[in-house]
Design an enzyme around this catalytic site. Structure first.
Site, PDB file in Angstrom:
ATOM      1  N   ASP A   1      -1.511   6.376   6.379  1.00 29.21           N
ATOM      2  CA  ASP A   1      -2.623   5.512   5.994  1.00 29.21           C
ATOM      3  C   ASP A   1      -2.797   4.510   7.132  1.00 29.21           C
ATOM      4  O   ASP A   1      -1.922   3.679   7.360  1.00 29.21           O
ATOM      5  CB  ASP A   1      -2.259   4.808   4.681  1.00 29.21           C
ATOM      6  CG  ASP A   1      -3.287   3.768   4.240  1.00 29.21           C
ATOM      7  OD1 ASP A   1      -4.283   3.560   4.956  1.00 29.21           O
ATOM      8  OD2 ASP A   1      -3.077   3.167   3.163  1.00 29.21           O
TER       9      ASP A   1
ATOM     10  N   TRP B   1       0.817  -1.215   0.000  1.00 30.77           N
ATOM     11  CA  TRP B   1       0.000   0.000   0.000  1.00 30.77           C
ATOM     12  C   TRP B   1       0.846   1.258   0.000  1.00 30.77           C
ATOM     13  O   TRP B   1       0.537   2.239  -0.691  1.00 30.77           O
ATOM     14  CB  TRP B   1      -0.988  -0.012   1.161  1.00 30.77           C
ATOM     15  CG  TRP B   1      -2.032  -1.086   0.983  1.00 30.77           C
ATOM     16  CD1 TRP B   1      -2.237  -2.161   1.798  1.00 30.77           C
ATOM     17  CD2 TRP B   1      -2.986  -1.214  -0.084  1.00 30.77           C
ATOM     18  NE1 TRP B   1      -3.257  -2.945   1.307  1.00 30.77           N
ATOM     19  CE2 TRP B   1      -3.734  -2.386   0.163  1.00 30.77           C
ATOM     20  CE3 TRP B   1      -3.283  -0.462  -1.215  1.00 30.77           C
ATOM     21  CZ2 TRP B   1      -4.757  -2.818  -0.689  1.00 30.77           C
ATOM     22  CZ3 TRP B   1      -4.303  -0.889  -2.066  1.00 30.77           C
ATOM     23  CH2 TRP B   1      -5.029  -2.056  -1.792  1.00 30.77           C
TER      24      TRP B   1
ATOM     25  N   LYS C   1     -12.091  -1.793   6.282  1.00 34.54           N
ATOM     26  CA  LYS C   1     -11.214  -2.733   6.973  1.00 34.54           C
ATOM     27  C   LYS C   1     -11.729  -2.968   8.391  1.00 34.54           C
ATOM     28  O   LYS C   1     -11.904  -4.098   8.804  1.00 34.54           O
ATOM     29  CB  LYS C   1      -9.772  -2.214   6.993  1.00 34.54           C
ATOM     30  CG  LYS C   1      -9.208  -1.927   5.602  1.00 34.54           C
ATOM     31  CD  LYS C   1      -9.083  -3.176   4.750  1.00 34.54           C
ATOM     32  CE  LYS C   1      -9.046  -2.919   3.254  1.00 34.54           C
ATOM     33  NZ  LYS C   1      -7.885  -2.216   2.750  1.00 34.54           N
TER      34      LYS C   1
HETATM   35  C1  LIG Z   1      -7.353  -1.704   1.530  1.00 35.84           C
HETATM   36  C2  LIG Z   1      -6.321  -0.684   1.727  1.00 35.84           C
HETATM   37  C3  LIG Z   1      -6.176   0.405   0.861  1.00 35.84           C
HETATM   38  C4  LIG Z   1      -6.989   0.579  -0.383  1.00 35.84           C
HETATM   39  O1  LIG Z   1      -8.283   0.851  -0.083  1.00 35.84           O
HETATM   40  P1  LIG Z   1      -9.388   1.021  -1.217  1.00 35.84           P
HETATM   41  O2  LIG Z   1     -10.536   1.539  -0.410  1.00 35.84           O
HETATM   42  O3  LIG Z   1      -9.645  -0.320  -1.817  1.00 35.84           O
HETATM   43  O4  LIG Z   1      -8.895   2.000  -2.202  1.00 35.84           O
HETATM   44  C5  LIG Z   1      -5.206   1.339   1.156  1.00 35.84           C
HETATM   45  N1  LIG Z   1      -4.413   1.201   2.230  1.00 35.84           N
HETATM   46  C6  LIG Z   1      -4.521   0.167   3.078  1.00 35.84           C
HETATM   47  C7  LIG Z   1      -3.621   0.069   4.249  1.00 35.84           C
HETATM   48  C8  LIG Z   1      -5.478  -0.806   2.858  1.00 35.84           C
HETATM   49  O5  LIG Z   1      -5.577  -1.847   3.706  1.00 35.84           O
END
Ligand SMILES: *Cc1c(COP(=O)(O)O)cnc(C)c1O
Length: 369
Positions: free
Chosen positions: A171, A101, A195
């Site tokens: 993130d 990511w 998540k």
């Molecule tokens: C799933 C995830 C993303 C991407 O998320 P989307 O909503 O599918 O764009 C980005 N960063 C992390 C850490 C993730 O687990």
């Protein structure tokens, strides 16, 4: 058939009381005579839902008054572009790359400026978090970026780096609301809620006031400016009303079950059960360096890589996933890019679910070693 134990990395398990409450309110929300799905986003009822969601989140995370909370769309992936478009005034940023990511975020940022990889664990296959002791922060960097919990590889950054005064952008998608957090350490943090906090469709962005500015990169679309959404209190256009409502129910559920400190304690107990088993297993092993292990996403494989042939190990992994599936332990297949298995133990996964998994793994080990 009843409910299964769902170990999906996302979209993922939600708290049962939240789903039941949503079901009860499906046809008639609070005497309004309509579903939240059918409401105008400008209605009093929806504004109250939005206000309560934000207030509960602020309360849970202790978000300081000089930070704004935005409920945005486009997933975590849109933040990969929004962050540089809004913050990269000198067209330079430092990225810490600890997995898929953060690597994707760095690649996206390169569309807008120059990206320095200040630290990376790619050479270690992202099985650990790199040392930050000699982090080379660029003097002209607009911000320092990291992904605090790498969902695919199962690593967590426990100690945030010293960014030498640069705003830290994080993130936190797959660890959002899993433990207490000191928001003041970040300039901006964001999470795709699918998540650990809701259904897919909302990204929560928590941003310090001074980073919300007019002077974004030329050509930045209105919808991709933090200022647009901050000024309109997330109601610039139609937000994903129903998802915000479910997030609000999840925030309330976390508050009612003891808040983030209690969540952390429960998450540590669950993770310890699985990691202890992995550390003592003759068949399974975790793939992450101990001190960097995630409480949320636990990747593991069968076999000893020194003595087994790749082919038979992956066949055994597939057998495990199939038999687990049949036993009601779902979505244990590892990410397609890394293989093996992964159990995601988000807030809503009960301790009993992890106990059932460990019991199943012990039985599988006996039958296959
Ligand atoms: C799933 C995830 C993303 C991407 O998320 P989307 O909503 O599918 O764009 C980005 N960063 C992390 C850490 C993730 O687990």
């Amino acid at each position: 058939m009843g409910r299964v134990y769902n170990f999906s990395a996302g979209p993922a398990v939600l708290p049962e009381p939240v789903l039941k409450r949503a079901a009860e309110e499906m046809l008639d929300y609070g005497g309004s005579g309509m579903s939240v799905m059918e409401m105008s986003h400008r209605s009093k009822d929806f504004e109250a839902i939005l206000d309560a969601a934000e207030a509960d989140l602020r309360d849970l995370m202790g978000i300081p008054g000089n930070y704004r909370v935005l409920f945005l769309q486009g997933g975590g992936s849109t933040q990969f572009a929004m962050v540089p478009m809004n913050l990269m005034r000198n067209r330079t940023a430092d990225y810490i790359v600890t997995g898929q990511w953060s690597k994707k975020a760095a690649a996206e940022a390169r569309l807008f400026g120059s990206v320095n990889v200040a630290a990376s664990s790619e050479a270690q296959n992202f099985s650990c978090v790199p040392s930050f002791s000699s982090l080379a922060i660029s003097p002209e960097a607009d911000y320092v970026y990291l992904c605090q919990n790498e969902t695919v590889h199962g690593t967590t950054i426990r100690q945030l780096p010293d960014t030498k005064g640069k705003p830290l952008v994080a993130d936190v998608s797959s660890m959002f609301l899993s433990e207490p957090v000191d928001v003041a350490q970040y300039g901006l943090l964001y999470a795709g809620v699918q998540k650990n906090a809701g259904p897919a469709g909302v990204t929560v962005v928590i941003i310090r006031d001074e980073l919300i500015r007019e002077d974004v990169l030329p050509g930045t679309p209105t919808m991709l400016r933090y200022k647009t959404h901050a000024d309109a209190r997330s109601l610039y256009n139609t937000p994903p009303c129903y998802i915000i409502y479910i997030c609000g129910l999840v925030f309330r559920w976390i508050k009612e079950t003891g808040g983030l400190a209690a969540m952390k304690e429960r998450n540590e107990r669950k993770a310890a059960l699985l990691y202890d088993f992995l550390d003592n297993s003759r068949l399974f092993r975790g793939t992450v360096r101990k001190q960097d292990r995630s409480l949320m996403n636990v990747p593991f494989v069968t076999g000893d890589p020194a003595t087994r042939r790749e082919q038979s190990a992956s066949a055994l992994d597939a057998k495990f996933v199939a038999e687990a599936e049949a036993a009601g332990l779902r979505n244990l297949k590892g990410h397609r890019s890394v293989g093996g298995m992964r159990a995601s133990l988000y807030n809503a996964m009960p301790y009993e679910g992890v106990a059932a998994l460990v019991e199943f793994m012990a039985r599988f080990e006996k039958e296959n070693v």
